[in-house]
Design an enzyme around this catalytic site. Structure first.
Site, short mmCIF file in Angstrom:
data_model
loop_
_atom_site.label_atom_id
_atom_site.label_comp_id
_atom_site.label_asym_id
_atom_site.label_seq_id
_atom_site.Cartn_x
_atom_site.Cartn_y
_atom_site.Cartn_z
N GLU A 293 99.38 -41.50 -9.02
CA GLU A 293 99.30 -42.39 -10.17
C GLU A 293 99.28 -41.62 -11.50
OE1 GLU A 293 99.85 -45.54 -10.04
OE2 GLU A 293 99.44 -45.78 -12.18
N GLY A 294 98.70 -40.43 -11.49
CA GLY A 294 98.68 -39.62 -12.72
C GLY A 294 100.09 -39.32 -13.20
N HIS A 295 100.97 -38.94 -12.26
CA HIS A 295 102.36 -38.66 -12.63
C HIS A 295 103.04 -39.93 -13.16
CE1 HIS A 295 101.87 -35.39 -9.47
NE2 HIS A 295 102.31 -34.70 -10.51
N GLN B 251 105.25 -19.47 -10.44
CA GLN B 251 103.90 -19.71 -10.96
C GLN B 251 102.83 -19.62 -9.88
OE1 GLN B 251 105.09 -23.85 -12.23
NE2 GLN B 251 103.00 -24.35 -11.67
N GLY C 297 100.31 -33.68 -18.62
CA GLY C 297 98.99 -34.28 -18.48
C GLY C 297 97.90 -33.39 -19.05
N ASP D 9 95.79 -30.54 -16.96
CA ASP D 9 96.14 -29.12 -17.07
C ASP D 9 96.22 -28.79 -18.56
OD1 ASP D 9 96.55 -28.55 -14.21
OD2 ASP D 9 98.13 -30.04 -14.42
N MET E 8 92.90 -36.99 -10.76
CA MET E 8 93.96 -37.04 -9.74
C MET E 8 94.72 -35.73 -9.74
SD MET E 8 95.49 -40.80 -9.59
CE MET E 8 94.41 -42.20 -9.43
N SER F 284 97.58 -33.40 -6.98
CA SER F 284 98.27 -33.30 -5.68
C SER F 284 97.43 -32.50 -4.70
CB SER F 284 99.63 -32.63 -5.86
OG SER F 284 100.35 -33.31 -6.85
N ARG F 285 96.60 -31.59 -5.22
CA ARG F 285 95.81 -30.73 -4.33
C ARG F 285 94.59 -31.44 -3.75
NH1 ARG F 285 97.70 -26.43 -8.10
NH2 ARG F 285 98.90 -24.97 -6.82
O1 PAF Z 1 101.98 -29.11 -13.83
C1 PAF Z 1 102.88 -28.90 -13.01
O2 PAF Z 1 103.13 -29.69 -12.09
C2 PAF Z 1 103.73 -27.65 -13.11
O3 PAF Z 1 102.97 -26.59 -13.58
C3 PAF Z 1 105.00 -27.83 -13.95
C4 PAF Z 1 104.69 -28.23 -15.38
C5 PAF Z 1 105.88 -28.91 -13.31
C6 PAF Z 1 105.81 -26.55 -14.00
O4 PAF Z 1 106.20 -26.13 -12.72
#
Ligand code: PAF
Length: 285
Positions: free
Chosen positions: A34-36, A60, A146, A149, A183, A185-186
């Site tokens: 839902e956050g996305h 990353q 968001g 992060d 929220m 994904s992890r």
């Molecule tokens: O926040 C994320 O999901 C990732 O760090 C991003 C911004 C898609 C870059 O890979």
């Protein structure tokens, strides 16, 4: 929804829109929640076309991190994106984005070494590099990130400023579960017991908010002491209060009310799962 599964296709299709319709990009690594979808809704308010990218970016992730096991849930992601009316999904593969011979990377300055950067060396260089590529390929007029992060958001703002990138960055407040857990994904890595334990993260944020409400003259030291107490028994990577856009550590003796943009940041490990959260300490006063 049109799936653009190569850079060439994305450049062709989105290049034709450029200058005619505004393009908003929502960069993601998939496993959408839902956050996305809130990021998508914000993007839709501000532009005519929305592109969501799904790419688990190897650059990353550190050597001992969860790149291989990062959840990949394309089918359900596609359904979610269709349900909110996204027009384009950009879904490139690793070789397309990082072909043999790929050698340049963005070097994020000091900000990239603070907070999460201390525990994830090189992480923000990888984020900035992939975002620069995604912005360019999608010819985005704006991109949405968001606030969960928050350090990433600031890294991206600096990237856009320092390289004069022709797009605006919008941010979306953190979307939370019923108990206040941000929220992520992890979160799906958490067992039921760990999920219950994870409730200590939003509880800690609430305690700080309450303390600041009751004692407006609280110092950085006071709030950090409360946070440490609240988190006793939990593996804390960092609990910090920062000041300013570059997220410098605030002096312990400073009164929160004297700071212009104080923010609390937290990273904990519950089992093997790393959780982060943050909140502004400003609008609470
Ligand atoms: O926040 C994320 O999901 C990732 O760090 C991003 C911004 C898609 C870059 O890979």
């Amino acid at each position: 929804m049109l799936v653009l599964d190569t850079i060439r296709k994305a450049q062709e299709v989105l290049g034709q829109l450029k200058g005619k319709e505004t393009i908003a990009l929502v960069p993601t690594m998939g496993c959408l929640h839902e956050g996305h979808l809130e990021l998508v809704r914000l993007a839709q308010k501000h532009s005519q076309k929305v592109v969501v990218s799904i790419f688990v970016n190897p650059l990353q992730f550190g050597a001992n991190e969860d790149f291989d096991k990062y959840p990949r849930t394309l089918e359900s992601d596609v359904e979610k994106l269709k349900s909110v009316g996204v027009q384009y999904l950009f879904y490139p593969n690793v070789h397309d984005l990082y072909p043999d011979g790929f050698s340049n990377q963005v070097q994020v300055g000091e900000l990239g070494n603070r907070l999460c950067g201390r525990f994830r060396p090189g992480h923000f260089n990888g984020v900035a590099t992939v975002c620069l590529k995604l912005f360019e390929i999608c010819r985005a007029d704006l991109a949405v990130f968001g606030e969960k992060d928050f350090q990433q958001l600031q890294v991206i703002r600096n990237l856009v400023r320092d390289f004069n990138l022709p797009l605006s960055i919008l941010s979306c407040p953190t979307i939370r579960e019923n108990d206040g857990l941000a929220m992520s994904s992890r979160n799906r890595y958490l067992s039921q017991k760990e999920r219950e334990l994870a409730g200590v993260v939003p509880k800690t944020l609430r305690r700080l908010r309450d303390e600041l409400g009751t004692y407006p003259s609280a110092t950085v030291y006071d709030l950090l002491a409360t946070a440490r107490k609240s988190l006793s028994g939990i593996e804390v990577q960092y609990a910090e209060i920062t000041e300013g856009a570059n997220l410098k550590t605030a002096a312990e003796e400073a009164l929160i009310s004297d700071l212009t943009s104080p923010r609390f940041f937290l990273a904990v490990k519950i089992g093997n799962t790393r959780l982060i959260d943050n909140m502004s300490l400003k609008e609470l006063r």
